[in-house]
Scaffold this active site. Structure first.
Site, mmCIF file in Angstrom:
data_model
loop_
_atom_site.group_PDB
_atom_site.id
_atom_site.type_symbol
_atom_site.label_atom_id
_atom_site.label_comp_id
_atom_site.label_asym_id
_atom_site.label_seq_id
_atom_site.Cartn_x
_atom_site.Cartn_y
_atom_site.Cartn_z
ATOM 1 N N SER A 145 1.014 -1.221 -0.012
ATOM 2 C CA SER A 145 0.168 0.062 0.160
ATOM 3 C C SER A 145 0.837 1.230 -0.020
ATOM 4 O O SER A 145 1.634 1.519 -1.067
ATOM 5 C CB SER A 145 -1.146 -0.097 1.179
ATOM 6 N N ASP A 208 -10.788 -4.092 -3.832
ATOM 7 C CA ASP A 208 -10.402 -2.914 -3.192
ATOM 8 C C ASP A 208 -11.000 -1.543 -3.423
ATOM 9 O O ASP A 208 -11.168 -0.968 -4.394
ATOM 10 C CB ASP A 208 -9.020 -2.616 -3.691
ATOM 11 N N HIS A 237 -8.859 -4.258 0.511
ATOM 12 C CA HIS A 237 -7.495 -3.760 0.638
ATOM 13 C C HIS A 237 -6.514 -4.477 1.598
ATOM 14 O O HIS A 237 -5.734 -4.609 1.345
ATOM 15 C CB HIS A 237 -7.532 -2.366 0.924
#
Length: 272
Positions: A145, A208, A237
């Site tokens: 991320s 996501d 996510h």
């Protein structure tokens, strides 16, 4: 008629200027919601001196049988303590692991910004390559991320053995705006990925909602070198590994097996 058009244009210009001011003042606050540290430093906790003066906390998990070192950058609202279970799993699956934190996260000093996060990863890379004599081709960057920003930046500038991006974004602003609408951005991965020639593995969840799927898909498409991908259908996510661990670890192993072997004569094992 002209007065109406002028009013509309002035309103659009004012809104755009307001958006620029908002982004300039509050972007870093929104991008880096660092939580309180989840752990206390161990007596032998590695501390890496970054170029901006920050002291970056790191952890090393040795694996003498590993072919590559996974240099791991965690996601947002995480630190080395909350990432520990994942780091241990990487070692159990055949990787040697070196993980670092961003300034202001965990017990690392400083304030998180794009520049300071990039400097933190550069310090980790320098620790491995210069102090521990790890050859660059043995280092695989992993950006989870937020960690994808520093990972793409470093891989676009220095040699590495591979790059893994999980839940990474085209850029932070485009997570919100979809398109680039401001003259600047934070962590513009899309503009940098074309300069990354190391093999790439892109991992992204199709559902996501934090960093929509098109970010991972377009990053993977823009990479000019050898690449693989794992799209996880039913994940979001933060639960890719938990949703389909078999597919995840199979993808990680295939990627590792595809990397160029590192001559044992130049390999070294870092010690914390």
């Amino acid at each position: 008629m002209l007065d109406g058009v002028l009013i509309i244009l002035m309103a659009v210009a004012a809104a755009y200027c307001g958006l620029m001011v908002f982004a300039w003042l509050l972007a870093d606050v929104m991008i880096f919601p660092a939580p309180p540290s989840s752990y206390a430093d161990a007596p032998d906790q590695p501390k890496l001196p970054a170029s901006d003066g920050n002291q970056i906390t790191a952890v090393f998990l040795p694996n003498p049988t590993a072919s590559h070192v996974l240099l791991f950058g965690h996601g947002n609202r995480m630190d080395l303590g909350t990432a520990d279970e994942r780091l241990q799993a990487y070692r159990a699956h055949g990787w040697e692991v070196f993980a670092y934190e961003y300034p202001g996260y965990g017990t690392s000093t400083g304030t998180p910004t794009e520049a300071s996060c990039n400097a933190a990863l550069a310090a980790a890379y320098a620790y491995l390559t210069k102090l521990k004599n790890i050859p660059p081709e043995k280092i695989v960057l992993y950006g989870l991320s937020l960690g994808g920003g520093p990972a793409v930046d470093l891989a676009s500038r220095v040699p590495v053995g591979g790059l893994i991006l999980e839940g990474a974004f085209l850029s932070t602003f485009r997570v919100v705006t979809h398109w680039k609408i401001l003259p600047w951005d934070r962590f513009d991965n899309l503009s940098k990925i074309a300069r990354v020639h190391a093999p790439l593995l892109t991992i992204h969840a199709r559902k996501d909602r934090t960093v929509p799927f098109f970010h991972g898909k377009n990053l993977n498409a823009a990479h000019p070198g050898p690449k693989q991908h794992l799209w996880v259908a039913d994940a979001h996510h933060n639960n890719i590994l938990e949703t389909n661990p078999t597919a995840y670890w199979d993808a990680m192993e295939r990627f590792r097996q595809s990397l160029a072997p590192v001559p044992t004569s130049v390999s070294a094992t870092p010690t914390a």
